[in-house]
Design a protein around this motif. Structure first.
Motif, short mmCIF file in Angstrom:
data_model
loop_
_atom_site.label_atom_id
_atom_site.label_comp_id
_atom_site.label_asym_id
_atom_site.label_seq_id
_atom_site.Cartn_x
_atom_site.Cartn_y
_atom_site.Cartn_z
N LEU A 196 -26.44 -41.81 -36.87
CA LEU A 196 -25.29 -42.09 -36.02
C LEU A 196 -25.48 -41.46 -34.64
O LEU A 196 -25.13 -42.06 -33.62
CB LEU A 196 -24.00 -41.56 -36.69
CG LEU A 196 -22.70 -41.87 -35.96
CD1 LEU A 196 -22.55 -43.37 -35.71
CD2 LEU A 196 -21.50 -41.37 -36.75
N ARG A 223 -28.33 -41.03 -33.19
CA ARG A 223 -29.31 -41.90 -32.52
C ARG A 223 -28.64 -43.17 -32.02
O ARG A 223 -28.86 -43.60 -30.87
CB ARG A 223 -30.45 -42.23 -33.49
CG ARG A 223 -31.67 -42.81 -32.78
CD ARG A 223 -32.78 -43.15 -33.75
NE ARG A 223 -33.21 -42.01 -34.53
CZ ARG A 223 -33.23 -41.97 -35.86
NH1 ARG A 223 -32.84 -43.00 -36.56
NH2 ARG A 223 -33.65 -40.89 -36.48
N LEU A 224 -27.79 -43.76 -32.86
CA LEU A 224 -27.13 -45.02 -32.48
C LEU A 224 -26.24 -44.82 -31.24
O LEU A 224 -26.24 -45.64 -30.32
CB LEU A 224 -26.29 -45.53 -33.66
CG LEU A 224 -25.79 -46.97 -33.58
CD1 LEU A 224 -26.95 -47.95 -33.69
CD2 LEU A 224 -24.78 -47.26 -34.67
N VAL A 283 -28.52 -44.18 -28.14
CA VAL A 283 -29.15 -45.42 -27.66
C VAL A 283 -28.10 -46.31 -26.99
O VAL A 283 -28.35 -46.89 -25.93
CB VAL A 283 -29.83 -46.16 -28.84
CG1 VAL A 283 -30.31 -47.55 -28.42
CG2 VAL A 283 -31.00 -45.34 -29.36
N GLY A 284 -26.91 -46.39 -27.61
CA GLY A 284 -25.83 -47.18 -27.03
C GLY A 284 -25.48 -46.69 -25.63
O GLY A 284 -25.20 -47.48 -24.73
N ARG A 324 -28.52 -47.38 -23.07
CA ARG A 324 -28.76 -48.79 -22.75
C ARG A 324 -27.72 -49.36 -21.79
O ARG A 324 -27.89 -50.47 -21.31
CB ARG A 324 -28.77 -49.62 -24.04
CG ARG A 324 -30.07 -49.48 -24.79
CD ARG A 324 -30.13 -50.50 -25.90
NE ARG A 324 -31.35 -50.33 -26.66
CZ ARG A 324 -31.67 -51.07 -27.70
NH1 ARG A 324 -30.85 -52.02 -28.09
NH2 ARG A 324 -32.79 -50.87 -28.33
N THR A 325 -26.65 -48.63 -21.58
CA THR A 325 -25.67 -49.14 -20.62
C THR A 325 -26.01 -48.58 -19.24
O THR A 325 -26.54 -47.49 -19.10
CB THR A 325 -24.24 -48.68 -20.97
OG1 THR A 325 -24.21 -47.26 -20.96
CG2 THR A 325 -23.83 -49.18 -22.33
N PRO A 367 -16.94 -48.65 -28.15
CA PRO A 367 -15.61 -49.24 -28.37
C PRO A 367 -14.85 -48.48 -29.47
O PRO A 367 -15.44 -47.96 -30.41
CB PRO A 367 -15.93 -50.67 -28.83
CG PRO A 367 -17.31 -50.94 -28.36
CD PRO A 367 -18.02 -49.63 -28.36
N PRO A 404 -16.08 -55.34 -32.69
CA PRO A 404 -16.32 -54.81 -31.34
C PRO A 404 -17.67 -55.25 -30.79
O PRO A 404 -18.67 -54.54 -30.90
CB PRO A 404 -16.27 -53.29 -31.56
CG PRO A 404 -16.68 -53.10 -32.98
CD PRO A 404 -16.21 -54.31 -33.74
N ASP A 423 -18.65 -55.61 -27.74
CA ASP A 423 -19.05 -55.09 -26.42
C ASP A 423 -19.97 -53.88 -26.59
O ASP A 423 -19.62 -52.74 -26.26
CB ASP A 423 -17.79 -54.72 -25.63
CG ASP A 423 -18.14 -54.30 -24.22
OD1 ASP A 423 -19.22 -54.66 -23.75
OD2 ASP A 423 -17.32 -53.61 -23.59
N GLN A 424 -21.15 -54.13 -27.16
CA GLN A 424 -22.11 -53.04 -27.39
C GLN A 424 -23.51 -53.53 -27.01
O GLN A 424 -23.84 -54.69 -27.25
CB GLN A 424 -22.08 -52.61 -28.86
CG GLN A 424 -20.72 -52.11 -29.31
CD GLN A 424 -20.77 -51.55 -30.72
OE1 GLN A 424 -21.38 -50.53 -30.97
NE2 GLN A 424 -20.12 -52.23 -31.66
N PRO A 425 -24.33 -52.63 -26.46
CA PRO A 425 -25.63 -53.05 -25.90
C PRO A 425 -26.74 -53.17 -26.95
O PRO A 425 -27.83 -52.66 -26.75
CB PRO A 425 -25.92 -51.94 -24.89
CG PRO A 425 -25.32 -50.73 -25.50
CD PRO A 425 -24.09 -51.19 -26.23
N PHE A 426 -26.44 -53.80 -28.07
CA PHE A 426 -27.46 -53.96 -29.12
C PHE A 426 -27.66 -55.43 -29.45
O PHE A 426 -26.75 -56.24 -29.26
CB PHE A 426 -27.01 -53.26 -30.42
CG PHE A 426 -26.70 -51.81 -30.27
CD1 PHE A 426 -27.71 -50.89 -30.02
CD2 PHE A 426 -25.40 -51.34 -30.38
CE1 PHE A 426 -27.42 -49.54 -29.88
CE2 PHE A 426 -25.11 -49.99 -30.25
CZ PHE A 426 -26.12 -49.09 -30.00
N ARG A 463 -30.69 -54.97 -34.32
CA ARG A 463 -30.71 -53.54 -34.00
C ARG A 463 -29.39 -52.88 -34.44
O ARG A 463 -29.38 -51.79 -34.98
CB ARG A 463 -30.93 -53.36 -32.49
CG ARG A 463 -30.91 -51.92 -32.01
CD ARG A 463 -32.15 -51.17 -32.48
NE ARG A 463 -32.09 -49.75 -32.17
CZ ARG A 463 -31.44 -48.83 -32.90
NH1 ARG A 463 -30.79 -49.19 -33.99
NH2 ARG A 463 -31.46 -47.56 -32.54
N GLY A 477 -29.07 -50.23 -37.42
CA GLY A 477 -28.49 -48.93 -37.09
C GLY A 477 -27.35 -48.59 -38.03
O GLY A 477 -27.26 -47.46 -38.53
N VAL A 519 -26.94 -45.59 -40.68
CA VAL A 519 -25.76 -44.71 -40.65
C VAL A 519 -25.13 -44.64 -42.04
O VAL A 519 -24.65 -43.60 -42.48
CB VAL A 519 -24.72 -45.22 -39.62
CG1 VAL A 519 -23.39 -44.50 -39.75
CG2 VAL A 519 -25.26 -45.06 -38.20
#
Lengths: 229, 269
Positions: free
Chosen positions: A4, A6-7, A10-11, A14-15, A67, B74, B76-79, B83, B87, B91
């Motif tokens: 989590l 890492r996720l 990365v999230g 990447r923005t 989000p 949701p 609106d996420q950069p994946f 991926r 992820g 988790v």
């Protein structure tokens, strides 16, 4: 929980929003080191002061970029405590990356110098003090950024207010002669100590002070998260 | 799992959304949560899933593995889809190999295979909803909570939802599902919970409830709106077929005229 962390990291990376605090930090450091060369401990002490609001802002962005519903999905998957801890840890790792940049930066722009007078600190000793000063700022900045995050305060306006109050308060309340210095993290005291006579007991005291302040603010963050549901 | 005297409101001085909800659901059981918009169906589901903490009361014996499909995924996420799901599988505690296998299996099953490399914000609402469904199923859940799972899904995936629910029930899991489209008629054995004024009541099924099939003829242009209206009223659409002159239904004298020119015939009950 590592997955989590890492996720979320990365999230965040990447923005495009991850660049804003980094650029702001580099501009501030560029201005700082553009004024002349200083010895490592003194330079890094001031650098840590400059980084405090930047790291707090970075933490707020990292936590806000996820989000709300995704944060709840993570909570359902790993539980409340781990979700909270993963956010703080991800912010801590991001802060350490920025600190690494801040530590290298003055050497690239010629902002630091070696000992000038015979009584001056050696470069390794100065580096160690500078590293300590920056590491002391990380938990305090992460705590303030978390307290200012959307999940904690709700509206965006309140978050900016918390961030601004915390950032300015840390400098103003940390000035020499402040009546209530303990209300702020000891970033100013750390800068003064790094530039002056850094006795072991003083370092220990400042470390405990920073950790206690961070723990109290993280407590506030967790209480707000609980209140927000 | 049991909700014991659960009260919840969103703000300290706000109105209570849930008032003294006391309900239990066991392994192998599915419950449909019904009620008008804004009565607290999603709130109840989120309390059950562990997203919201009750202001008063408590939730006991919640299974360790909970899968929650939110009403709106949701996106609106950069994946990319792959991926993100990998992820989330990690988790959820799956090893890298198990996560890859689970993602492949669920993207294939839900028709997401060609979207694996597509970024989440670029997905349509229905496709994003499938990703939401997939993330909840990556690790077999002991409690599956579905908030309007049929919303935006294509016909093939809508058919798949009851299948997934059956699989969770077969593995002794429990399922909670909300629905305002009348799709939950596909879950014949489900308990029916109605939320109104913050309170929950359970409908007791009547043993003598019989079902009839009614054929309705409507103009082609009004098929979609008629289906939507019938579903909203709680009827189940069995099938929709083009009209042929040989099997077109003849209006009975006692029945109201179904349509002037019935080119399409549907069956509803």
């Amino acid at each position: 929980m590592t997955a989590l962390v890492r996720l979320r990291l990365v999230g965040f990376l990447r923005t495009g929003r991850a660049l804003a605090p980094l650029l702001a930090g580099l501009v501030a450091l560029g201005t700082l080191y553009g004024g002349g060369r200083a010895q490592p401990a003194e330079a890094y002490g001031v650098s840590a002061v400059v980084l405090f609001p930047v790291l707090a802002w970075q933490t707020k962005i990292l936590l806000d970029v996820e989000p709300d519903v995704q944060r709840r999905l993570a909570q359902v998957t790993v539980g409340v405590a781990r979700e909270r801890a993963a956010g703080l840890l991800a912010a801590g790792v991001a802060a350490l990356l920025t600190v690494a940049v801040a530590l290298v930066f003055p050497w690239l722009v010629g902002g630091v110098t070696g000992p000038v007078d015979p009584g001056d600190r050696s470069v390794p000793a100065g580096l160690a003090l500078g590293l300590w000063a920056h590491l002391l700022v990380v938990p305090a900045a992460v705590a303030l950024g978390a307290l200012a995050s959307r999940a904690s305060v709700g509206g965006a306006g309140y978050g900016v207010a918390v961030l601004a109050l915390g950032g300015v308060g840390a400098v103003v309340l940390g000035l020499n002669g402040s009546a209530v210095p303990w209300l702020a993290p000891p970033i100013m005291a750390t800068a003064r100590t790094a530039a002056g006579d850094a006795a072991a007991l003083t370092l220990l005291g400042l470390t405990l002070w920073a950790l206690a302040w961070s723990a109290a603010v993280v407590g506030g963050y967790l209480w707000r998260r609980r209140a927000q549901g | 799992m049991r909700l014991e005297n659960v009260w919840l409101r969103y703000h300290r001085r706000g109105p209570w959304v849930l008032r003294g909800v006391d309900v239990r659901i066991g392994p192998g059981e599915v419950a449909v949560v019904l009620g008008r918009n804004g009565v607290g169906k999603s709130t109840l589901l989120q309390v059950a899933a562990g997203v919201l903490r009750p202001g008063q009361g408590r939730v006991t014996d919640r299974p360790g593995r909970v899968g929650w499909v939110p009403e709106r995924f949701p996106a609106d996420q950069p994946f990319t889809v792959a991926r993100y799901l990998t992820g989330m599988a990690r988790v959820a505690g799956l090893s890298r190999a198990a996560a890859d296998d689970a993602v492949t299996a669920w993207t294939d099953r839900l028709g997401l295979a060609r979207f694996r490399a597509v970024r989440l914000p670029e997905l349509s609402k229905g496709t994003a909803q499938k990703v939401g469904l997939a993330q909840a199923m990556l690790r077999p859940p002991g409690l599956l909570v579905l908030d309007e799972p049929w919303e935006g899904l294509d016909a093939a995936t809508r058919e798949l939802v009851p299948e997934l629910i059956d699989e969770v029930l077969a593995a002794d899991g429990a399922v909670l599902v909300s629905d305002h489209r009348g799709e939950t008629i596909r879950l014949p054995g489900a308990r029916r919970w109605t939320v109104a004024d913050g309170a929950l009541t359970e409908e007791t099924p009547s043993a003598d409830e019989t079902v009839a099939v009614v054929e309705v003829a409507v103009p082609s242009a009004r098929v979609a709106s008629t289906i939507a209206r019938l579903r909203a009223e709680g009827h189940q659409i069995l099938r929709v077929r083009p009209d042929t002159s040989t099997d077109a239904p003849q209006p009975q004298p006692s029945a109201p005229p179904a349509a002037l020119a019935p080119p399409v015939v549907g069956e509803a009950r």
